[in-house]
Scaffold this motif. Structure first.
Motif, mmCIF file in Angstrom:
data_model
loop_
_atom_site.group_PDB
_atom_site.id
_atom_site.type_symbol
_atom_site.label_atom_id
_atom_site.label_comp_id
_atom_site.label_asym_id
_atom_site.label_seq_id
_atom_site.Cartn_x
_atom_site.Cartn_y
_atom_site.Cartn_z
ATOM 1 N N LYS A 7 0.726 -1.250 0.265
ATOM 2 C CA LYS A 7 -0.001 0.045 0.008
ATOM 3 C C LYS A 7 0.905 1.374 -0.190
ATOM 4 C CE LYS A 7 -4.315 -2.042 2.364
ATOM 5 N NZ LYS A 7 -4.804 -2.046 3.627
ATOM 6 N N ARG A 8 1.908 1.274 0.842
ATOM 7 C CA ARG A 8 2.892 2.393 0.746
ATOM 8 C C ARG A 8 3.482 2.541 -0.526
ATOM 9 N NH1 ARG A 8 6.788 1.675 5.289
ATOM 10 N NH2 ARG A 8 5.053 1.864 6.733
ATOM 11 N N LEU A 9 3.968 1.353 -1.091
ATOM 12 C CA LEU A 9 4.561 1.703 -2.426
ATOM 13 C C LEU A 9 3.593 2.197 -3.455
ATOM 14 C CD1 LEU A 9 7.287 1.086 -4.007
ATOM 15 C CD2 LEU A 9 6.236 -1.308 -4.231
ATOM 16 N N ALA A 10 2.202 1.508 -3.445
ATOM 17 C CA ALA A 10 1.397 2.091 -4.345
ATOM 18 C C ALA A 10 0.931 3.472 -4.246
ATOM 19 C CB ALA A 10 -0.002 1.316 -4.241
ATOM 20 N N THR A 11 1.088 4.201 -2.899
ATOM 21 C CA THR A 11 0.513 5.675 -2.562
ATOM 22 C C THR A 11 1.790 6.380 -3.229
ATOM 23 O OG1 THR A 11 -0.574 4.989 -0.530
ATOM 24 C CG2 THR A 11 0.047 7.034 -0.692
ATOM 25 N N THR A 12 3.164 5.898 -2.727
ATOM 26 C CA THR A 12 4.273 6.720 -3.295
ATOM 27 C C THR A 12 4.217 6.676 -4.762
ATOM 28 O OG1 THR A 12 5.437 5.721 -1.432
ATOM 29 C CG2 THR A 12 6.835 6.567 -3.319
ATOM 30 N N ARG A 13 4.035 5.846 -5.496
ATOM 31 C CA ARG A 13 4.052 5.819 -7.041
ATOM 32 C C ARG A 13 2.764 6.902 -7.534
ATOM 33 N NH1 ARG A 13 4.098 -0.742 -7.934
ATOM 34 N NH2 ARG A 13 6.358 -0.845 -7.862
ATOM 35 N N LYS A 14 1.653 6.897 -6.652
ATOM 36 C CA LYS A 14 0.804 7.888 -7.172
ATOM 37 C C LYS A 14 1.252 9.090 -7.038
ATOM 38 C CE LYS A 14 -3.322 4.855 -6.501
ATOM 39 N NZ LYS A 14 -4.578 4.702 -5.385
ATOM 40 N N LEU A 15 1.744 9.428 -5.667
ATOM 41 C CA LEU A 15 2.294 10.645 -5.337
ATOM 42 C C LEU A 15 3.359 11.121 -6.580
ATOM 43 C CD1 LEU A 15 2.379 10.460 -1.470
ATOM 44 C CD2 LEU A 15 0.823 11.655 -2.793
ATOM 45 N N MET A 16 4.169 10.227 -6.831
ATOM 46 C CA MET A 16 5.338 10.651 -7.657
ATOM 47 C C MET A 16 4.667 10.897 -9.161
ATOM 48 S SD MET A 16 8.274 7.958 -6.695
ATOM 49 C CE MET A 16 9.419 8.497 -7.862
ATOM 50 N N ASP A 17 3.621 10.139 -9.490
ATOM 51 C CA ASP A 17 3.048 10.611 -10.894
ATOM 52 C C ASP A 17 2.548 11.831 -10.733
ATOM 53 O OD1 ASP A 17 3.938 7.962 -12.146
ATOM 54 O OD2 ASP A 17 1.894 6.943 -11.758
ATOM 55 N N LYS A 18 1.659 12.018 -9.846
ATOM 56 C CA LYS A 18 0.963 13.457 -9.716
ATOM 57 C C LYS A 18 2.189 14.497 -9.708
ATOM 58 C CE LYS A 18 -3.007 12.011 -7.415
ATOM 59 N NZ LYS A 18 -3.969 12.082 -6.210
ATOM 60 N N ALA A 19 3.181 14.540 -9.084
ATOM 61 C CA ALA A 19 4.245 15.346 -9.028
ATOM 62 C C ALA A 19 4.924 15.528 -10.546
ATOM 63 C CB ALA A 19 5.581 14.959 -7.901
ATOM 64 N N LYS A 20 5.006 14.357 -10.993
ATOM 65 C CA LYS A 20 5.436 14.493 -12.291
ATOM 66 C C LYS A 20 4.513 15.314 -13.319
ATOM 67 C CE LYS A 20 8.290 10.314 -12.494
ATOM 68 N NZ LYS A 20 8.273 8.650 -13.330
ATOM 69 N N GLU A 21 3.289 15.177 -13.073
ATOM 70 C CA GLU A 21 2.282 15.748 -13.904
ATOM 71 C C GLU A 21 2.274 17.320 -13.768
ATOM 72 O OE1 GLU A 21 -2.780 15.710 -13.886
ATOM 73 O OE2 GLU A 21 -1.487 13.864 -13.736
ATOM 74 N N ARG A 22 2.669 17.673 -12.219
ATOM 75 C CA ARG A 22 2.438 18.941 -11.911
ATOM 76 C C ARG A 22 3.691 19.684 -12.534
ATOM 77 N NH1 ARG A 22 1.760 17.907 -6.241
ATOM 78 N NH2 ARG A 22 -0.426 17.192 -5.888
ATOM 79 N N THR A 23 4.770 19.167 -12.478
ATOM 80 C CA THR A 23 6.084 19.574 -13.010
ATOM 81 C C THR A 23 5.742 20.011 -14.579
ATOM 82 O OG1 THR A 23 7.382 18.609 -11.455
ATOM 83 C CG2 THR A 23 8.356 19.136 -13.277
ATOM 84 N N GLY A 24 5.210 18.960 -15.069
ATOM 85 C CA GLY A 24 4.972 18.987 -16.461
ATOM 86 C C GLY A 24 3.978 20.442 -16.785
#
Length: 60
Positions: A7-24
């Motif tokens: 669960k922690r890994l899945a949450t981390t992946r989601k947060l990283m994807d969102k951060a990448k999207e925001r950066t873009g």
């Protein structure tokens, strides 16, 4: 791997994807703002050029 870690890994992946999207999006917005600034500057130079040409024409 236990379920807590998964669960922690899945949450981390989601947060990283969102951060990448925001950066873009931030990069796109920054580019748009830069382009608007350049357009504004070009218009300003065009108006200054017309003004100086008019002054020059009046002196002649």
């Amino acid at each position: 791997m236990n379920s807590k870690k998964q669960k922690r890994l899945a949450t981390t992946r989601k947060l990283m994807d969102k951060a990448k999207e925001r950066t873009g999006l931030s990069s796109e917005l920054e580019q748009d703002l830069e382009n608007l600034g350049l357009q504004r500057r070009m218009k300003q130079l065009e108006l200054e050029s017309k003004f100086l040409k008019n002054l020059n024409d009046e002196r002649v």
